[in-house]
Design an enzyme around this catalytic site. Structure first.
Site, PDB file in Angstrom:
ATOM      1  N   GLU A 169     -54.588   8.123 -31.538  1.00 48.46           N
ATOM      2  CA  GLU A 169     -53.453   7.891 -31.028  1.00 48.46           C
ATOM      3  C   GLU A 169     -52.114   7.822 -31.910  1.00 48.46           C
ATOM      4  O   GLU A 169     -51.616   6.769 -32.225  1.00 48.46           O
ATOM      5  CB  GLU A 169     -53.445   6.433 -30.473  1.00 48.46           C
ATOM      6  N   GLU A 357     -60.905   6.851 -24.183  1.00 48.17           N
ATOM      7  CA  GLU A 357     -60.710   5.353 -24.238  1.00 48.17           C
ATOM      8  C   GLU A 357     -60.217   5.040 -22.716  1.00 48.17           C
ATOM      9  O   GLU A 357     -59.415   5.643 -22.199  1.00 48.17           O
ATOM     10  CB  GLU A 357     -59.758   4.987 -25.214  1.00 48.17           C
TER      11      GLU A 357
END
Ligand code: BGC
Length: 458
Positions: A169, A357
């Site tokens: 991320e 995720e």
């Protein structure tokens, strides 16, 4: 409890669970480990919830055999974890720390002995502090520092690790760490952010190239945070505001890797990135990843706001919209992950997507040694249904990893939001598998899927 149906699920689908080094390992100064920006930031007063830190966290550094055995007991075939850069290279570059390398050797071997496939993230936000002191992500030299780290780790573990993710991320660690200052290293402003973004995007591609050169059969991926972004109204101003937020949250890091450059058309303030670009950088930003990891938790509803510099947009909070939320204050909205998958597929024609995720923090209570976390189970069930619906409609989705194995250190939010399939009492470090963990195990073991994944309305 949600019932299962035995549908003809795909046996090659990768089910897994994800974690990250700083959130779990602890042992922050043990066996020669160098400090990271998170060790420094979380030990500064007032930066995290109740001044909590990851100094001990889940003590995964010592208790990893127990946690791997839980994964084995739950029959979860894939385990995603990250390597702490400053554990293997205490100063970020230079002399490696043999004890740190030995730890990851034992961890990887421990996975393989239990028939668990390791998936390794190279960078999950814990930059060596020594590199931060030389400018960290704002210094272009980070590209060569990162290459040194990737060469060391991939060279060392490539005989046993096939699946690699370069960055976790990048939008979150550059946005929260270099623009908003709410994550390590606590920097603010457009200048820091622009430099950090461009250097992270270069490392994303360069890291991919290093892995592929050293390990030609590796599956090379990277991960992106993403969310369905919707405009609060059909007004032109709100629609434009939502486009800018979409550019930032969903397009900023993937588009340069695909050779499309930064999404400056949608968000003109990003033209500031050009200041950091050198001739040939557009080529250096490109890399053809074998898989793209998407991480989606919620949706964002956006309206125009004159008071927010650069972005001129603001979230309409879930509280204001009176919709259900998790402990993070994030809206529970399973269709977000479905639309994100559809949108990424439609926009980019990716060959292989993995949800690396997805999960939820809810408050848990231990009753007679058990945790009946029905809300988390419902969240996971509805999101998995949404993923499978996108897959059935042609999105090349090949895996789903739940966030996360155990309750852990949730960055600036400390230990309050618990995302784990396994509860930890942080006083005793005792683990208890939650109902959601048992439910997830059953789903994987029996190749079953939650009901209605085929017939839900679109
Ligand atoms: C991060 C995790 C984090 C999770 C929940 C993701 O942004 O990769 O480290 O714990 O979301 O907030």
């Amino acid at each position: 409890m949600t019932e299962f149906t035995a549908e003809d699920s795909d046996p090659s689908f990768e089910w897994g669970v994800s974690t990250a080094a700083y959130q779990t390992e602890g042992a922050f100064q043990e066996d020669g480990k160098g400090l990271s920006i998170w060790d420094e930031f979380a030990n500064r007063s007032g930066k995290t919830y109740n001044n909590q830190n990851g100094n001990q966290a889940c003590d995964f550094y010592h208790r990893y055999p127990e946690d791997l055995s839980i994964i084995q007991q739950l029959d979860i075939p894939n385990f995603r974890f990250s390597i702490a850069w400053s554990r293997v290279l205490p100063q970020g570059i230079g002399t490696p720390n043999q004890a740190g390398i030995d730890f990851y050797d034992r961890l990887i071997d421990g996975c393989l002995e239990r028939d668990i496939e390791p998936w390794v993230t190279l960078y999950h936000w814990d930059l060596p502090l020594a590199l931060h002191q030389r400018g960290g992500w704002t210094n272009r030299d980070i590209v060569s520092w990162f290459v040194e780290y990737v060469e060391l780790t991939v060279g060392r573990f490539k005989d046993r690790v096939a699946n690699w993710m370069v960055l976790n991320e990048p939008m979150v660690f550059t946005g929260a760490g270099y623009f908003l200052g709410i994550h390590a290293p606590g920097k603010r402003g457009m200048k820091n952010f622009s430099a950090a973004v461009h250097h992270a995007a270069l490392c994303q591609a360069e890291g991919g190239r290093v892995i592929r050169d050293l390990h030609s059969t590796a599956q090379v991926g990277t991960t992106f945070s993403c969310a369905l972004v919707e405009s609060a109204s059909p007004s032109r101003q709100d629609v434009r505001a939502a486009q800018r937020v979409d550019a930032l949250l969903n397009r900023l890091f993937i588009e340069p890797s695909l050779g499309r450059g930064y999404p400056i058309d949608q968000f003109p303030a990003l033209s500031r990135l050009q200041k950091y670009m050198k001739p040939n950088d557009e080529d250096l930003l490109k890399f053809d990843f074998d898989f793209i990891g998407l991480q989606c938790y919620t949706r964002e509803v956006i309206r125009y706001s004159w008071s927010m510099p650069y972005i001129f947009a603001r979230q309409v909070s879930p509280q204001k919209r009176e919709v259900p939320t998790t402990l993070m204050g994030w809206e529970v909205y399973a269709d977000s992950i479905y639309h994100v998958l559809r949108n990424f597929h439609r926009r980019y024609h990716l060959k292989n997507i993995i949800i690396t995720e997805n999960g939820a923090a809810f408050s848990d209570s231990v009753r007679e040694g058990k945790i009946d976390d029905y809300d988390r189970q419902q969240y996971l069930s509805s999101h998995i249904q949404a993923c499978l619906r996108a897959k059935q409609e042609g999105v090349p989705l090949h895996g789903y990893f739940a966030w996360t194995l155990t309750d852990n250190f949730e960055w600036a939010e400390g230990y309050r939001p618990t995302f784990g399939l396994v509860h930890i009492n942080f006083q005793t470090q005792k683990r208890i598998i939650k109902q959601s963990g048992r439910w997830y195990a059953k789903l994987i073991q029996h190749h079953l899927v939650p009901p209605n994944s085929r017939n839900m309305d679109i």
